[in-house]
Motif scaffolding. Structure first.
Motif, PDB file in Angstrom:
ATOM      1  N   GLU A 250       0.821  -1.207   0.000  1.00 50.18           N
ATOM      2  CA  GLU A 250       0.000   0.000   0.000  1.00 50.18           C
ATOM      3  C   GLU A 250       0.866   1.272   0.000  1.00 50.18           C
ATOM      4  O   GLU A 250       0.636   2.194  -0.757  1.00 50.18           O
TER       5      GLU A 250
ATOM      6  N   HIS B 184      -9.043   8.010  -1.374  1.00 56.34           N
ATOM      7  CA  HIS B 184      -7.608   8.223  -1.488  1.00 56.34           C
ATOM      8  C   HIS B 184      -7.211   7.936  -2.932  1.00 56.34           C
ATOM      9  O   HIS B 184      -7.770   7.044  -3.560  1.00 56.34           O
ATOM     10  N   PRO B 185      -6.272   8.663  -3.498  1.00 57.02           N
ATOM     11  CA  PRO B 185      -5.869   8.411  -4.883  1.00 57.02           C
ATOM     12  C   PRO B 185      -5.475   6.961  -5.118  1.00 57.02           C
ATOM     13  O   PRO B 185      -5.716   6.420  -6.198  1.00 57.02           O
ATOM     14  N   ALA B 186      -4.873   6.335  -4.114  1.00 54.04           N
ATOM     15  CA  ALA B 186      -4.457   4.941  -4.308  1.00 54.04           C
ATOM     16  C   ALA B 186      -5.642   4.088  -4.685  1.00 54.04           C
ATOM     17  O   ALA B 186      -5.547   3.195  -5.533  1.00 54.04           O
TER      18      ALA B 186
ATOM     19  N   ILE C  52      -8.339  12.805  -4.251  1.00 54.00           N
ATOM     20  CA  ILE C  52      -7.344  13.688  -3.631  1.00 54.00           C
ATOM     21  C   ILE C  52      -8.003  14.434  -2.478  1.00 54.00           C
ATOM     22  O   ILE C  52      -7.442  14.575  -1.396  1.00 54.00           O
TER      23      ILE C  52
ATOM     24  N   PHE D 152     -10.968  11.525  -8.099  1.00 51.63           N
ATOM     25  CA  PHE D 152      -9.703  10.831  -7.977  1.00 51.63           C
ATOM     26  C   PHE D 152      -9.311  10.599  -6.508  1.00 51.63           C
ATOM     27  O   PHE D 152      -8.307   9.971  -6.228  1.00 51.63           O
TER      28      PHE D 152
ATOM     29  N   ILE E 287       2.477   2.197  -3.285  1.00 51.40           N
ATOM     30  CA  ILE E 287       1.576   2.850  -4.234  1.00 51.40           C
ATOM     31  C   ILE E 287       1.495   4.334  -3.929  1.00 51.40           C
ATOM     32  O   ILE E 287       1.589   5.168  -4.808  1.00 51.40           O
TER      33      ILE E 287
ATOM     34  N   LEU F  71       2.308   8.076  -6.243  1.00 52.69           N
ATOM     35  CA  LEU F  71       1.244   8.981  -6.657  1.00 52.69           C
ATOM     36  C   LEU F  71       1.791  10.344  -7.032  1.00 52.69           C
ATOM     37  O   LEU F  71       2.618  10.882  -6.332  1.00 52.69           O
TER      38      LEU F  71
ATOM     39  N   SER G  39       0.332  13.345  -7.012  1.00 53.35           N
ATOM     40  CA  SER G  39      -0.008  14.461  -6.138  1.00 53.35           C
ATOM     41  C   SER G  39       0.642  14.300  -4.784  1.00 53.35           C
ATOM     42  O   SER G  39       1.137  15.254  -4.199  1.00 53.35           O
TER      43      SER G  39
END
Lengths: 337, 501, 317, 262
Positions: free
Chosen positions: A2, B325-327, B306, B304, A5, A9, A11
């Motif tokens: 996790e 969460h973006p993930a 964010i 998304f 990942i 990202l 952002s």
């Protein structure tokens, strides 16, 4: 899995980078400090055969050496952040010390009375600087260059050029003493640092200091009584300088009109190393304290390594240049990010 | 215009790290003409003029001056050729007098080397001022002059250099109408004396008053040059903002509206997005229009994950999902190409390969080791597929042009084979050729079944690329259009809230 | 032209004249030739370093290191003569070269290190003073020999050597600032550095050279001072930079660069010198002198500011 | 407080003169601004526009003449007086302090404080949370979108900065908003947004504006009334409905050399 990942990202990575850049820009000088500490902790045992540096006693000594400069430098940080400069603090130290010593000796006003006199003299000196700058309209550089001579001269005149001794042991016992092993000047410096960190960052006074340094004109247009605040800023610098003078007086057990030469330069150096911009509008108390500590550390190191005292000015000067250049580099970097 | 050009800048290209400022721009100036150089902010006017003035060196291209190929490596070199620049911010030193300012940096030498022949200097200054009909004593300190007079001193400085060409960067921005009139008279007088002027201005009425010819730049490329008589104000505006580019957007094939892939129901994020509903189908490109600040970016950021939604539902492939969460968004197959590609989308200092595979790393690097061989293979595949122009995978991303950077960002997402791809202003700051390639790429992806949501502030792009257009205003979806029938005006009035009632 | 510019700087000149009148009324000795010569000799090093400081300030910088540089170069020259038996002219040249080199280092820190001049030269103030202490081991270097003391005590014809030196320096500086391209470029840089750069002025080179000249003149001042007091003192010329700044500011040189001139600065330096001398003659103790000097600085600048404001009439914002 | 009637002008400028030394910058300027009106102040450079604005906003003192705010005579000695009276000015280049964030700028000079201890009184402890919250609310009411009230203004574009400056003025200006060259530094789109903001504030909140501008088209679009100065004198007051752009320009340039452009 996790967490990996997350790291990928866009952002999150960006925000982290931004946070990091901001962090470095703000606290980069702290790393310089830590780096010096680490180097000294490693080098001292190698060179001197035993760990003389990383001992509580020596570290307190570093703090003690830094304390007086740090207190003045906090006041200087306010002045420089507001776009000014105060070259007269060294002379103020001499004058406040002499007058406090004389007051205690002649008037028997006691130790705390003496402290109040020192601070009061500093406040008056600061107000006078503020008066010349805001009401007469002199540039801070000129005004405080003038009062630099005036304050020291007054100190020389009232003391007739002599050191003043014998104002009571009590004063030194209190203000050069220690509480639970920590020297009083270090405690005072810590309180001053915390208090004025809060003032600069969380009070109207602090905000106006930054605003005036950013643009005096805009601040005035917003209805802020800029002149009064500038008076206050110079008075604050005076008050802190007066307090530093009292601590110096206690430590040396004598008031001398020649004390405090070049204190202004040390204070300016500490502030500038700590990231305070000489053109105003930017300044942090943390940085200033760290700057004062670095100067003190370098001096301490040279004592530990038995560097002749003559070399100290040279090395301190080089460290200031190096620190400021580094500071500029990292500022440029953080702007890129 | 058969006469020989005074200046010919040919195929000038200039790249700053990450930005393609100029792309093969041509500029021609003929003797005795006033050329207006127009373009929106960031179109590349100042960069072009700085190249001419020797402040920047071009990456490629050629400057021919009076038929000779020349290299201009400094402002001084430009001066020596006879090219003078008058900057927007007046470049006069207030405490020096007029004469000293005019001859600063090239004072007439006195008898002793290093000294200055002051008498000659003031005499020459006087002559230059007379030529312009400016009744000012050359010994007057510049700070005593009015703005317009200072501007004229700048002109005097320029002509004292025997300039054949004077570049004026927004000379009228701080002048009043009367002063502008005077300046224009002087400009015409100079033209009559054989001097050419490149005139940069945002005020079109001024351009019509004084210019002979107009050259328009947009996004770092040349849009065109025309004589002023052949143009109307509207045409110039169109050239500047690029509305006529609409014809480069070709819609390939027919849209097959398949099953919905992303459904958004009553999505709300307090304060910025209110009650948004829409459906995105497989293979569909939906354009999201609206003014800056209307909540478009905020909407996609909410989708998304964010900034998670405060209420509402997101349905992917028919399954309601919670994206906090973006993930999670990535996990569900949503990709986001952000607006700020340099800040959010790319690791500028890293090379192309790393950037392309970075989102994939987590998948590949199961044991914490990076399988470089695989990385190389995937990277090269995408470079080819997206036609990314880079010398190698090792090239640092910041050295690529904006268009290629954008392709790298897209490639990064394609490695994960997204089902939904959100692109926020995908072609901002990208030159037209690369723009078209990105549009083609989007179309390709759509044909492969990806649902694409595109935010764009460029109406021609929205109309040209999308299958459907949604319009946002103040955090709400306010209208939907069919791009085949909608006009820019309709969309604009919906975006500004004018069409609401 | 020069007279006109002096007159324009009238205020400080009038203060100087007023002081002269005041002192001559209160002391018989003041206007005597011997005393006047004395003023000119004793202040030679201040006048010389003021010239350097003025150049730097006109270019928009400041040089806080000149006091330390003066001490260092004086000590090095004296040391070379006394300890290494280097011929006097060569030792002096080496001292001057050292001053110039230190000035260039200052310039380098400012131009390429991008340090504010205040910080760069402040650090150099500490470093040069430290080097002086290291070099002299904290002890004065005495017995510097007649050939060297000539420069502080001797005469050329009837005129004392230091006066000849500073007059030459001042004349050269005035010519430099009014007649040469270099001088004009200093004004231009102080007026607006960016503009000057765009006009093709070699800004970096001029700034480096300006600091170099300031260091050179600091060395020259240090040599004259050493020669005059017969020995190189490690604590010589402490605070000399402040005298120079005071003189320049009194003489109308702007702290922000671009405004001021050499004659004005020299008048400022003379004002400081006359004030000190007069107070000595009037037997003012040395301590109040500092107070009075500070007050005079503040007063003179204040008066100057108000006269200028009157001249302009309108308050400009 | 007097009872407000709509007949009473919001601000009466009565016979204002201003001299700098021998220079007569303003000579007997008089005009009224009605509540909810947009008045444009136009004139060539040196006509005295900025001087008049600076007098109304308390930066300069008039040599003679007076103001009446809603019928009551008043004097503005300092900028703070004018601000207290509800008159806000957005100066052309003097809008925001780079080093402070948006909320700190909006509340500059009018901080919300908390704590009443010794320190609180001496230095004024800021209530940042409230200031930020209120700022965000106030700006969003004006449709000014900023990323966060904690954003330092040096990171903002020219248009955003101006929007924040106007936002600040609108937040505090109860009576009159003075905008000095609001669109001079803006692009076409940003200018449009500012003009639209003015129109909306006038219509919805009945805000009163005085606008100083070189851009006649902007002026002509938003103003109800145009006050023209020339060389320190008040040469005309025109209602927009009764004049043309050409006439305004003619007055500005001196009525004789009637110059028509555009």
């Amino acid at each position: 899995m996790e967490s990996k990942i997350e790291a990928a990202l866009p952002s999150a990575a960006y925000e982290q980078r931004l946070r990091w850049a901001r962090f470095v820009a703000r606290y980069g000088i702290v790393f310089v400090l830590l780096l010096i500490v680490v180097i000294l902790s490693i080098l001292t045992p190698i060179i001197r055969g035993e760990q003389l540096f990383l001992t509580p006693r020596n570290l307190l000594q570093v703090g003690l050496q830094a304390s007086i400069n740090a207190i003045i430098a906090v006041g200087m940080t306010f002045v420089i952040t507001s776009g000014g400069i105060d070259l007269s603090v060294g002379s103020m130290v001499a004058l406040a010390g002499v007058l406090a010593a004389m007051a205690m000796k002649e008037l028997q006003i006691g130790a705390f009375g003496g402290f109040v006199v020192a601070v009061g003299v500093g406040a008056l000196c600061g107000l006078f600087n503020g008066f010349l700058i805001t009401r007469i309209g002199l540039s801070p550089f000129i005004a405080t260059l003038g009062t630099m001579g005036v304050f020291r001269g007054i100190g020389l005149v009232v003391s007739q050029g002599q050191s003043i001794y014998g104002f009571g042991r009590e004063f030194s016992q209190i203000f050069a003493g220690a509480v639970i092993g920590i020297p009083v000047p270090v405690i005072v410096a810590a309180i001053v640092a915390l208090l004025f960190w809060f003032v600069l960052n969380h009070t109207r006074f602090g905000k106006y200091t930054i605003a005036i340094g950013g643009s005096e004109e805009i601040t005035r247009l917003a209805g802020v009584p800029v002149k009064n605040y500038k008076m206050g800023i110079y008075a604050l610098c005076g008050v802190l300088t007066g307090a530093a003078a009292a601590l110096l007086l206690a430590r040396l057990s004598s008031g001398d009109p020649t004390f405090g030469r070049f204190f202004e330069l040390d204070a300016i150096a500490a502030a500038v190393m700590g990231g305070t911009s000489l053109s105003g509008g930017e300044g942090t108390i943390t940085g200033t304290i760290v700057g004062a500590l670095i100067i003190s550390l370098v001096q301490n190191a040279m004592n530990l390594f038995n560097v002749p005292s003559y070399w100290q000015d040279i090395i301190v000067g080089s460290v200031i240049v190096a620190a400021v250049i580094l500071d500029q580099l990292r500022k440029r970097q953080s702007r890129v990010a | 215009m058969a006469e020989q050009a005074l200046l010919h800048m040919h195929a000038i290209t200039k790249t700053f790290p990450g930005v393609q400022a100029l792309r093969e721009v041509d500029l021609t100036v003929y003797p005795s003409e006033i050329l207006a150089l127009l373009g929106e902010n960031g179109a590349g006017k100042s960069t072009l003029m700085k190249i001419l003035n020797g402040v920047f060196a071009p990456n490629s291209g050629q400057i021919r001056w009076q038929g000779q190929a020349v290299v201009v490596h400094s402002p001084r070199a430009a001066q020596r050729l006879g090219i003078s620049m008058i900057h927007q911010e007046l470049a006069l030193i207030p405490y020096l007098d007029v004469g000293k300012n005019i001859y600063l940096g090239r004072e007439p030498q006195g008898v002793v080397p290093g000294t200055i022949d002051w008498r000659k200097l003031y005499q020459q200054a006087r002559e230059q001022l007379d030529r312009l009909g400016l009744a000012v004593d050359p010994r007057t300190p510049v700070r005593y002059l009015s703005l317009a007079q200072q501007q004229m001193v700048e002109v005097a400085k320029a002509i004292s250099l025997d300039a054949r060409l004077i570049v004026m960067d927004e000379p009228t921005s701080s002048l009043t109408d009367n002063e502008v009139t005077t300046l224009f008279e002087q400009m015409r007088k100079l033209r009559a004396q054989g001097v050419s002027i490149v005139f940069i201005s945002h005020r079109l009425n001024e351009v019509f008053q004084v210019a002979d010819r107009v050259t328009v730049l947009r996004d770092g490329t040349l849009v065109g040059s025309k004589a002023i008589g052949e143009l109307t104000q509207d045409e110039i505006i169109r050239m500047m903002v690029g509305r006529e580019v609409a014809d480069i957007y070709e819609r390939h094939g027919e849209t097959q509206r398949a099953e919905p892939i992303l459904e958004v129901r009553n999505l709300t994020r307090r304060g910025v997005v209110s009650d948004v509903n829409f459906t995105l189908h497989r293979g569909e490109i939906v354009g999201l229009a609206g003014l800056v600040g209307a909540g478009r970016t905020e909407l996609v950021e909410t989708i998304f994950g964010i900034h998670p939604a405060t209420s509402g539902q997101i349905i992917l492939n028919g399954q309601p999902v919670r994206i906090k969460h973006p993930a999670q968004a990535i996990h569900y197959g949503i990709g986001l190409v952000p607006e700020d590609r340099k800040g959010q989308g790319l690791f500028l200092r890293m090379n192309v390969g790393t950037n392309v595979i970075v989102t994939l790393l987590a998948k590949l690097a199961g044991w914490g080791l990076i399988p470089w061989k695989q990385v190389k293979k995937i990277g090269e595949e995408f470079i080819q597929r997206l036609n990314i122009r880079t010398p190698s995978l090792q090239q640092r991303v910041r050295n690529l042009s904006g268009g290629n950077q954008q392709k790298v960002v897209i490639a990064k997402w394609l490695t994960r084979e997204p089902k939904v791809l959100v692109l926020d202003e995908p072609t901002r700051g990208i030159d037209i050729g690369a723009k078209a390639e990105i549009h083609r790429l989007m179309r390709q992806l759509a044909q492969q079944g990806v649902g694409i949501l595109m935010i764009s502030s460029e109406l021609p792009e929205v109309l040209g690329v999308s299958d459907r257009v949604l319009v946002m205003h103040e955090g709400r979806l306010v209208a939907e259009f069919d791009p085949r029938t909608a006009t820019q005006d309709e969309i604009m009035s919906a975006a500004t809230g004018a069409a609401k009632s | 032209m020069t007279i006109a510019t002096i007159l324009r700087r009238g205020t400080v000149l009038f203060v100087l004249i007023a002081l002269v009148i005041f002192f001559s009324l209160n002391s018989d000795r003041f206007l005597q030739e011997r005393n006047l010569v004395n003023i000119a000799v004793q202040n030679a090093h201040i006048i010389i370093v003021t010239v350097g400081m003025t150049l730097v300030m006109l270019s928009g910088g400041i040089d806080l290191s000149i006091g330390s540089v003066a001490a260092l170069t004086g000590a090095v020259a004296a040391g070379l003569i006394v300890q290494n038996s280097v011929p006097v002219p060569l030792a002096m040249l080496l001292g001057l070269a050292l001053g110039f080199a230190i000035g260039l280092i200052n310039g380098w820190m400012v131009v390429y290190g991008k340090l504010p001049p205040f910080v760069a030269t402040l650090a150099m103030l500490g470093m040069a003073r430290g080097l002086t202490l290291v070099y002299t081991n904290g002890r004065p270097i005495a017995n510097i020999g007649d050939e060297f003391t000539f420069w502080g005590r001797g005469t050329i014809g009837p005129i004392p050597t230091p006066i000849v030196v500073w007059v030459v320096v001042v004349i050269v500086a005035i010519l430099l600032m009014t007649r040469t391209r270099f001088g004009l470029h200093i004004y231009a840089i102080g007026g607006n550095e960016e503009t000057a750069r765009l006009a093709g002025v070699p800004v970096n080179r001029v700034k480096m050279l300006t600091f170099g000249i300031s260091g050179f003149l600091a060395a020259l001042g240090g040599l004259l001072l050493t020669a005059r007091v017969f020995s190189a003192q490690p604590q010589a010329a402490v605070g000399l930079e402040l005298d120079a700044i005071t003189a320049a500011v009194l003489g109308g040189v702007s702290l922000f660069g671009g405004v001021g001139n050499i004659p004005g600065a020299i008048i400022g330096a003379l004002l400081v010198g006359v004030l000190g001398n007069g107070m000595n003659l009037l037997r003012v103790a040395s301590y109040p002198q500092q107070v009075i000097q500070g007050v005079v600085l503040v007063l003179a600048v204040t008066i100057d500011m108000y006269t200028k404001r009157l001249e302009r009439g309108a308050p400009k914002t | 407080m007097l009872k407000m009637t709509t007949d009473l002008p919001l601000l009466s400028v009565r016979n204002i003169t201003k001299a700098f030394g021998a220079v007569q910058a303003l000579q007997g300027i008089s005009f009224d601004i009605a509540p909810g009106e947009v008045v444009a102040l136009v004139g060539d450079n040196g006509a005295g526009k900025s001087t008049l604005v600076k007098i109304i906003s308390g930066l300069y003192k008039a040599s003679s003449g007076e103001f009446a705010l809603r019928g009551q005579t008043c004097h503005f000695e300092t900028p703070a007086d004018a601000l207290k009276a509800g008159i806000e000015t957005v100066y052309q280049d003097l809008a925001l302090i780079d080093q402070l964030d948006v909320a700190d700028n909006v509340y500059l000079g009018r901080e919300v404080l908390r704590g009443s201890g010794f320190l609180g009184r001496l230095f004024g402890v800021l209530n940042r949370a409230t200031m930020r919250r209120e700022t965000a609310a106030a700006l969003s009411q004006l449709h000014i979108k900023i990323p966060a009230p904690t954003m330092p203004v040096r990171m903002m574009s020219g248009g955003q900065r101006l929007a924040v400056a106007i936002g600040r003025a609108v937040t505090w200006g109860r009576e009159l908003l003075i905008l000095d060259e609001p669109t001079a530094a803006l692009g076409v789109e940003e200018t449009e947004q500012v003009l639209r903001m003015i129109e909306e504030l006038r219509q919805k909140q009945r805000m009163t504006f005085m606008i100083i501008s070189h851009n006649m088209q902007d002026v002509y679009r938003v103003a109800d009334k145009i006050v023209i100065l020339r060389q320190g004198r008040h040469v005309a007051t025109l209602r927009k409905t009764e004049t043309t752009l050409e006439e305004i320009v003619a007055y500005i340039t001196g009525a004789k050399q009637k110059r028509v452009e555009r």
